[in-house]
Design a protein around this motif. Sequence first.
Motif, PDB file in Angstrom:
ATOM      1  N   ILE A 157       0.825  -1.215   0.000  1.00  0.00           N
ATOM      2  CA  ILE A 157       0.000   0.000   0.000  1.00  0.00           C
ATOM      3  C   ILE A 157       0.856   1.260   0.000  1.00  0.00           C
ATOM      4  N   VAL A 158       1.974   1.234   0.721  1.00  0.00           N
ATOM      5  CA  VAL A 158       2.807   2.443   0.853  1.00  0.00           C
ATOM      6  C   VAL A 158       4.021   2.427  -0.080  1.00  0.00           C
ATOM      7  N   ALA A 159       4.140   1.399  -0.929  1.00  0.00           N
ATOM      8  CA  ALA A 159       5.317   1.229  -1.788  1.00  0.00           C
ATOM      9  C   ALA A 159       5.470   2.356  -2.802  1.00  0.00           C
ATOM     10  N   GLN A 160       6.719   2.575  -3.215  1.00  0.00           N
ATOM     11  CA  GLN A 160       7.044   3.559  -4.242  1.00  0.00           C
ATOM     12  C   GLN A 160       7.377   2.829  -5.550  1.00  0.00           C
ATOM     13  N   ALA A 161       7.233   3.542  -6.658  1.00  0.00           N
ATOM     14  CA  ALA A 161       7.483   2.950  -7.980  1.00  0.00           C
ATOM     15  C   ALA A 161       8.894   2.368  -8.058  1.00  0.00           C
ATOM     16  N   GLY A 162       9.009   1.253  -8.771  1.00  0.00           N
ATOM     17  CA  GLY A 162      10.310   0.645  -9.004  1.00  0.00           C
ATOM     18  C   GLY A 162      10.610  -0.537  -8.107  1.00  0.00           C
ATOM     19  N   ALA A 165       7.331  -4.415  -4.321  1.00  0.00           N
ATOM     20  CA  ALA A 165       6.048  -4.324  -3.613  1.00  0.00           C
ATOM     21  C   ALA A 165       5.073  -3.372  -4.309  1.00  0.00           C
ATOM     22  N   TYR A 166       5.595  -2.547  -5.198  1.00  0.00           N
ATOM     23  CA  TYR A 166       4.772  -1.532  -5.863  1.00  0.00           C
ATOM     24  C   TYR A 166       3.814  -2.178  -6.845  1.00  0.00           C
ATOM     25  N   GLY A 167       2.542  -1.783  -6.751  1.00  0.00           N
ATOM     26  CA  GLY A 167       1.545  -2.350  -7.650  1.00  0.00           C
ATOM     27  C   GLY A 167       0.244  -1.581  -7.574  1.00  0.00           C
ATOM     28  N   ARG A 168      -0.825  -2.269  -7.898  1.00  0.00           N
ATOM     29  CA  ARG A 168      -2.139  -1.631  -7.992  1.00  0.00           C
ATOM     30  C   ARG A 168      -2.562  -0.978  -6.675  1.00  0.00           C
ATOM     31  N   LEU A 169      -2.345  -1.667  -5.554  1.00  0.00           N
ATOM     32  CA  LEU A 169      -2.760  -1.114  -4.260  1.00  0.00           C
ATOM     33  C   LEU A 169      -2.074   0.218  -3.977  1.00  0.00           C
ATOM     34  N   ALA A 170      -0.796   0.323  -4.313  1.00  0.00           N
ATOM     35  CA  ALA A 170      -0.057   1.565  -4.071  1.00  0.00           C
ATOM     36  C   ALA A 170      -0.639   2.719  -4.875  1.00  0.00           C
ATOM     37  N   VAL A 171      -0.928   2.479  -6.141  1.00  0.00           N
ATOM     38  CA  VAL A 171      -1.469   3.540  -6.993  1.00  0.00           C
ATOM     39  C   VAL A 171      -2.850   3.974  -6.496  1.00  0.00           C
ATOM     40  N   LEU A 172      -3.723   3.003  -6.194  1.00  0.00           N
ATOM     41  CA  LEU A 172      -5.073   3.336  -5.739  1.00  0.00           C
ATOM     42  C   LEU A 172      -5.048   4.064  -4.400  1.00  0.00           C
ATOM     43  N   ALA A 173      -4.080   3.730  -3.547  1.00  0.00           N
ATOM     44  CA  ALA A 173      -4.002   4.360  -2.227  1.00  0.00           C
ATOM     45  C   ALA A 173      -3.375   5.747  -2.273  1.00  0.00           C
TER      46      ALA A 173
END
Length: 274
Positions: A157-162, A165-173
């Motif tokens: 949820i809190v991940a940054q691009a690259g 862990a970065y994925g759909r949840l990070a963008v939506l959050a």
Amino acid sequence: MADLPPLREVIARHGLSASKALGQNFLFDEQLLDRIAAIPGDLSGKQVLEVGPGPGGLTRALLRAGARVTAIEMDRRCLPALAELGEAFPGQLRVIEGDALKIDHAALMGGEPFAVLSNLPYNVGTALFVRWLGGEEWPPLWTSLTLMFQQEVAQRIVAQAGGSAYGRLAVLAQWRAEAKMAMKVHRSAFTPPPKVMSAIVHVVPGTMPEGVSARVLERLTEAAFGQRRKMLRQSLKGVSGAVEALETIGIDPQRRAETLSVAEFVELARALTN
């Protein structure tokens, strides 16, 4: 303040045990629960929605903090213990028996602002989170989300691009809200101890970018990260106009989804919305 018996005593008296099928893990540490309830700030007199209260560990802490709690619980074994809490805190607790995924939360809360605090059942946590983040109307009625997840989910949820862990949840959050890791919780704090560590994520609404449809962004991220190992020109083929829009706004279609920043996803969604 109500003088309550220890949680372990309540659970033993009602013959409760955590249901694996319902994704339950109980927290007994009252000091930890009070710290969780304090994350959003002063809750005195404020509306709080709690999903999956179980025997009422976090519910106690919220009531002690002065919140007006609406708790949705589908495990009827827990209802007598929650009823006792309601008696100890007159007028502060309302318990709804049912499936939180099938209930209109805004209507349930009377169309008034509310905070969400919950040790979410693992089997419905992500689905509820995505639902709270969705919709075209913004800001939402919820003023903050303070949610317990498996640590791996919290990191996504809190991940940054690259990062991996970065994925759909990070963008939506992150595209119109601010998400941060508020606290890590060791597996030993739970009964029974889960196999994984847990963490609490705190999310507050931010400013919604102009000219962007939430549904378009959701569709984009679903397609892009659904085939995350493929280049965008391949993974976005099923989204009408997406590949052409990439070239129009200057995003190399040979890139992969995890390399696009939240801002780039927003820019792409804006191009398709318009």
